[in-house]
Motif scaffolding. Sequence first.
Motif, PDB file in Angstrom:
ATOM      1  N   GLY A 248       0.829  -1.203   0.000  1.00  0.00           N
ATOM      2  CA  GLY A 248       0.000   0.000   0.000  1.00  0.00           C
ATOM      3  C   GLY A 248       0.856   1.242   0.000  1.00  0.00           C
ATOM      4  O   GLY A 248       2.070   1.195  -0.233  1.00  0.00           O
ATOM      5  N   GLY A 249       0.227   2.366   0.265  1.00  0.00           N
ATOM      6  CA  GLY A 249       0.952   3.627   0.262  1.00  0.00           C
ATOM      7  C   GLY A 249       0.579   4.476   1.459  1.00  0.00           C
ATOM      8  O   GLY A 249      -0.276   4.113   2.271  1.00  0.00           O
ATOM      9  N   PHE A 250       1.228   5.631   1.577  1.00  0.00           N
ATOM     10  CA  PHE A 250       0.947   6.556   2.673  1.00  0.00           C
ATOM     11  C   PHE A 250       1.072   7.978   2.145  1.00  0.00           C
ATOM     12  O   PHE A 250       1.888   8.267   1.263  1.00  0.00           O
ATOM     13  CB  PHE A 250       1.918   6.341   3.832  1.00  0.00           C
ATOM     14  N   SER A 251       0.241   8.860   2.703  1.00  0.00           N
ATOM     15  CA  SER A 251       0.263  10.261   2.303  1.00  0.00           C
ATOM     16  C   SER A 251       0.349  11.208   3.493  1.00  0.00           C
ATOM     17  O   SER A 251       1.003  12.241   3.425  1.00  0.00           O
ATOM     18  CB  SER A 251      -0.990  10.592   1.477  1.00  0.00           C
ATOM     19  N   GLY A 252      -0.315  10.867   4.606  1.00  0.00           N
ATOM     20  CA  GLY A 252      -0.421  11.778   5.728  1.00  0.00           C
ATOM     21  C   GLY A 252      -1.584  12.735   5.519  1.00  0.00           C
ATOM     22  O   GLY A 252      -2.076  12.909   4.399  1.00  0.00           O
ATOM     23  N   PRO A 253      -2.065  13.388   6.587  1.00  0.00           N
ATOM     24  CA  PRO A 253      -3.261  14.231   6.488  1.00  0.00           C
ATOM     25  C   PRO A 253      -3.139  15.358   5.463  1.00  0.00           C
ATOM     26  O   PRO A 253      -4.071  15.618   4.699  1.00  0.00           O
ATOM     27  CB  PRO A 253      -3.418  14.782   7.912  1.00  0.00           C
TER      28      PRO A 253
END
Length: 275
Positions: A248-253
């Motif tokens: 998966g991935g991550f972006s942050g708020p």
Amino acid sequence: MWRLSGFADEISPDLEVQCATLDDLGVRHIEVRSIGYVNVLDLDDGRLADALRAFDAHQISASSIGSPIGKMPIDEDFEPELTRFRRALQVAEALQAPYIRLFSFFMPPDSDPSTHRDEVLRRMAALARAAEGHDVVLLHENDKGLYGDIPERCLDVVESVGSEQLRLVWDPANFVQCAIRPFSDAYGMLRPHVEYLHVKDALMATGEVVPAGQGDGEIPETLRALESDGFRGFFSLEPHLASSAASGGFSGPELFLLATRAFTGLLDAQGIEYG
């Protein structure tokens, strides 16, 4: 009205932060992939019940279970994956999700995918049969390195299995990373089977993931065509703007907000209603 959803684990591992952020953005659905760094298929029944209560508290509904089913090498034993898929069916029921995302198995490096076609179709048909009697639709996602990473093989999977419970999720960034122009090369071929979209764009030259409309995913063209033919499904935000991995991935708020505004800006520009 088009319905927005999102992989909220790209915001934070914390479920309350996930829900509160979606709430603030006016996104009323969630595609559930992980909570607290635990894959959704590995959550016990108590934690699933807690998640459903959190969704209810924020008036959010699950749009899909973002499962990793089928994201494994084709030459590994399938039986444990089929058992895990049966858990995915239970999770979808517990979270009242109408869809389960899955994949069509990684091909060995430098191999001809056609040599693995029969085994891929056998496995995909087995997953579809296991879903019979459950009120859920399976969504095959195109992804790099899978059997179904290019339009022709996505079509092969869904048409050869021939199940009303197997449809396609459209991921434009993943097509771009396979040197496919999504709208130009795939839309006409796959649209009859597309029921759900992931909102993610990418640059053809480098494969870098970028906000919707800023890459080569031909998202504005796709939106115009979908609006014209009456599409009313889900658009699930999956920005991958800070990091990306096989799981998966991550972006942050902040980057998730940026990705959401980029996509809703495209919708606003075309006068498309969403919620």
